[in-house]
Scaffold this active site. Sequence first.
Site, PDB file in Angstrom:
ATOM      1  N   CYS A   1     -60.496 -15.873 -85.765  1.00 12.09           N
ATOM      2  CA  CYS A   1     -61.230 -15.620 -87.047  1.00 12.09           C
ATOM      3  C   CYS A   1     -61.976 -14.746 -86.995  1.00 12.09           C
ATOM      4  CB  CYS A   1     -60.837 -16.822 -88.274  1.00 12.09           C
ATOM      5  SG  CYS A   1     -59.483 -18.065 -87.987  1.00 12.09           S
TER       6      CYS A   1
ATOM      7  N   GLY B   1     -58.467 -11.227 -89.009  1.00  8.69           N
ATOM      8  CA  GLY B   1     -57.659 -12.356 -89.949  1.00  8.69           C
ATOM      9  C   GLY B   1     -57.647 -11.562 -91.073  1.00  8.69           C
TER      10      GLY B   1
ATOM     11  N   ASN C   1     -64.081 -20.117 -86.422  1.00  4.77           N
ATOM     12  CA  ASN C   1     -63.255 -19.300 -86.011  1.00  4.77           C
ATOM     13  C   ASN C   1     -63.099 -20.188 -84.546  1.00  4.77           C
ATOM     14  OD1 ASN C   1     -64.458 -16.538 -83.177  1.00  4.77           O
ATOM     15  ND2 ASN C   1     -62.891 -17.826 -84.188  1.00  4.77           N
ATOM     16  N   GLY C   2     -62.228 -20.701 -84.464  1.00  2.00           N
ATOM     17  CA  GLY C   2     -61.560 -21.350 -83.485  1.00  2.00           C
ATOM     18  C   GLY C   2     -60.118 -22.436 -83.627  1.00  2.00           C
TER      19      GLY C   2
ATOM     20  N   TYR D   1     -58.622  -7.804 -75.561  1.00  2.00           N
ATOM     21  CA  TYR D   1     -57.073  -6.615 -76.693  1.00  2.00           C
ATOM     22  C   TYR D   1     -58.161  -7.453 -77.923  1.00  2.00           C
ATOM     23  CZ  TYR D   1     -53.341  -6.454 -80.171  1.00  2.00           C
ATOM     24  OH  TYR D   1     -52.821  -6.320 -81.578  1.00  2.00           O
TER      25      TYR D   1
END
Length: 333
Positions: free
Chosen positions: A9, A35, A112-113, A257
């Site tokens: 995210c 996201g 985020n996670g 990526y």
Amino acid sequence: MKDRLEEKCAVFGIWGSSDAARKTYFGLFSLQHRGQEQSGIVTSDNGEMHSFKGTGLVSQIYNEDAIHSLKGKVAIGHNRYATSRGGGEEHAQPVVCTVVSKPEIQVAFAHNGNLPSVKNLEEFLNGRGMKTENLSDSELMAYSIDMYMKDGMDVADAVKSAYPLWTGAFSCVALSGNTLMAFRDPCGIRPLVMGKKKTATGEEIVFASETCALVVVGAEFEREILPGEMVVVNKNGITSHILAQATPKFDIFEFVYFARHDSDLMGKSVYEVRKNFGKILAREHKIEADIVVPVPETAMPAALGYAQASGIPFEMALSKNRYINRTFIEPTQ
């Protein structure tokens, strides 16, 4: 078992800006690749929270009316790539909690996670009389902070107390009153950086998932938030708190990526790292070929490095439709 990675995210936070909501919008726009399901912004105007969330892309969700409604000089924002409990808008972030014993106090939280285990969190909240069914891991984290604030703690001490309950990957920003904070799990699995911008009236402090979001709001990169560290910003200045011993285990997939190629991670250019991957691959796996072709778009630096090291010509044989967003993080095929 999940059949795809679901923990990427974007988070963004800014303190001391007269245009906090708009700059958070620009920060989230630059982090759209992390996201695409939902986005949200929460601002604090001397403790009064203003929130706006929606489903879709950043450019689709916000308009001038939304930005103007988000008053205050402190803000946090979030782009969601569903971590748990599905992708419904009811789980959009930032999560906002109201301290029941002190309704004038609220806390906003963006994550985020992913927490693979929420057993300790659920037991803690259940023990305090709270039902936890249908709550995402991020919502459980937010409510654990809220629960300690009900005990009379300020938001920084509440994070310190709740921190041991969180097991997994988390790079987070939180907001309460005029206090902004950013903190990271002991492994530092997801990225989180801090920047600063000098203004005519003082200094803006910015937190973001990637350095590319600092550039777009004119902030200079200061440093990464350390694994196990919490940085707190308020009228008293900037303070650092080490909440756990660092055991760095950064996710290599960010370099391979996920991150934008113009970001820096761990002091290294993502573009240069990907290019070096290609050069090493060419040395380790020599082949005979007519051309080297990147599969748009993340592979371009690696293909360029491979072509340079191998001497095989680089050609753009494939072209991506520029109007299509990142497909890897679409919720369905």
